[in-house]
Enzyme design. Sequence first.
Site, PDB file in Angstrom:
ATOM      1  N   SER A 106       0.823  -1.212   0.000  1.00 29.79           N
ATOM      2  CA  SER A 106       0.000   0.000   0.000  1.00 29.79           C
ATOM      3  C   SER A 106       0.856   1.262   0.000  1.00 29.79           C
ATOM      4  O   SER A 106       1.957   1.296   0.575  1.00 29.79           O
ATOM      5  CB  SER A 106      -0.899   0.001   1.243  1.00 29.79           C
ATOM      6  N   TYR A 129      -2.377   5.641  -4.785  1.00 27.71           N
ATOM      7  CA  TYR A 129      -3.623   6.400  -4.807  1.00 27.71           C
ATOM      8  C   TYR A 129      -3.510   7.582  -5.764  1.00 27.71           C
ATOM      9  O   TYR A 129      -2.422   8.063  -6.067  1.00 27.71           O
ATOM     10  CB  TYR A 129      -3.942   6.962  -3.411  1.00 27.71           C
ATOM     11  N   THR A 155      -5.228   2.754  -7.489  1.00 21.79           N
ATOM     12  CA  THR A 155      -6.545   2.792  -6.851  1.00 21.79           C
ATOM     13  C   THR A 155      -7.273   4.080  -7.194  1.00 21.79           C
ATOM     14  O   THR A 155      -6.775   5.171  -6.914  1.00 21.79           O
ATOM     15  CB  THR A 155      -6.406   2.656  -5.325  1.00 21.79           C
ATOM     16  N   LYS A 251      -7.660  -0.270  -9.972  1.00 23.79           N
ATOM     17  CA  LYS A 251      -8.425  -0.890  -8.884  1.00 23.79           C
ATOM     18  C   LYS A 251      -9.580   0.017  -8.449  1.00 23.79           C
ATOM     19  O   LYS A 251      -9.381   1.203  -8.211  1.00 23.79           O
ATOM     20  CB  LYS A 251      -7.516  -1.152  -7.682  1.00 23.79           C
ATOM     21  N   HIS A 275     -13.756  -1.503  -2.612  1.00 24.77           N
ATOM     22  CA  HIS A 275     -12.854  -1.157  -1.513  1.00 24.77           C
ATOM     23  C   HIS A 275     -13.263  -1.865  -0.220  1.00 24.77           C
ATOM     24  O   HIS A 275     -13.142  -1.311   0.882  1.00 24.77           O
ATOM     25  CB  HIS A 275     -12.808   0.356  -1.304  1.00 24.77           C
TER      26      HIS A 275
END
Length: 379
Positions: A106, A129, A155, A251, A275
Site C-alpha cells: 500500500s 492512490y 486505486t 483498482k 474497496h
Amino acid sequence: MIISSSTDYREAARRRLPPFLFHYIDGGAYAEHTMRRNSEDLSDLALRQRVLKSVGEVDISTTFFDEAVSMPVALAPVGLTGMYARRGEVQAARAAAKKGIPLTLSTVSVCPIEEVQQSVARPIWFQLYVLRDRGFMKNVLERAWAAGIRKLVFTVDMPVPGARYRDAHSGMSGPNAPLRRILQAVTHPAWAVDVGLLGKPHDLGNVSAYRKQKTNLSDYVGWLGQNFDPSIGWKDLEWIRDFWKGPMIIKGILDPEDARDAVRFGANGIVVSNHGGRQLDGVLSSARALPAIAEVVKGDMTIFADSGIRSGLDVVRMLAQGADGVLIGRAFVYALAAAGGAGVENLLDLFAKEMRVAMTLTGARSISEISADSLVRAA
C-alpha cells in the site's frame, strides 16, 4: 484456539489487537451494508457439484501477466499493515513469496518500499492512490521502479475518504483519539510489546521518505484527507501510463462503462472492487458487479476481483463469475495479526486446500476449466 478458517483468524485477531486497530480493518463505510453483502452475495453463489468426472490431479497454478503464481491469488494493498504485526508488511511479503504469490504494498504502508522489497527475492507489487501531490506520486513511482517493482495497482475509488463510523467510536479517529489508543494498547500487552515497542518506527514509511519527516498515525487521516483529489479524470492519469513501463492495474471498477474506459486508457488489468465496502455504502457487491464487467472486457485485459473473499471456495466463485484472479485483504490481515507471517502462510495453505476440494467436486482440473458452468444457474 483451533484455527481452521479465516473466521478463526478474525476472532484471534479481535482478541489480540487494541480495538482501534481491529475495528479499522474489520469495519466499513456508513451502516456497512455493502461490506456485509460482499461476503453474503459470494456465499449465495451455489457451486455445481459433479461426480465421477475423472478429475485426478488438480492444478491451481496460473500466471498474472508474465508472472507464474502458485494459485490465482495476490495479497491486496492494506494501509497500516505494519501496525498489525511487527514490521507487518515485511512478514506478509515473506509469507506470500514463500507460497508463490505476490503481495501488493500500500501507498500508506508502515514499512517503506525499499525495506519490503529487499526482504524478499520475489518482486512485490505496488499500489498508488490518486493524490493532489503529484511530486509524491512521481517520487514513489521512481522508488518502486528502482527497487525492481514492475506491477502497479492504481486505486481510483478514493477521490474522497468514505465515512467510517466505527473509527470514531473505536479511537482510530474522533475526540481524544491518541489518548484512547494508548489506553487500549496498555490493556493488550502482547500487541503492545511485540508491535508497539519492538515494531517501531510507526509511521507512513513511503510518505515520511518523501516529506523527510515522520508521518505518524496521528497524521494519517489528516494527510490522506488533504491529498485525495476528486477532480482527477482519465486524462490526468496519462502521465502515469507514459511513465510506468510495466503492467498497470486499475483498482476500484464497479461499472462496465468504467471497465471499457480502462481498456481505452491502456490499462493491462482491473480490479473489480468496492474497496471492501469501505467507501460508498449501498453500491453493488463485487460478486454482483463482476459478471457484467467480465462480459464487456474479458479477453481485453486481466480481471481481478476483491472484497468479501474469505476462503478458497470464494476464489473459485469469483473465477466462475469471470475473474482471472483475486486479491485478498481482510482475511490475510486477520491471520497476520493473530500469528504473524506463519499465520499468513497457513491461511494461504487453507485457501489452496479449499480450492482443490472445490475444483475436484465441480469437475475442474485446472484454473482454465473454472467457468460459469461451475455454478448452478438461477432458475
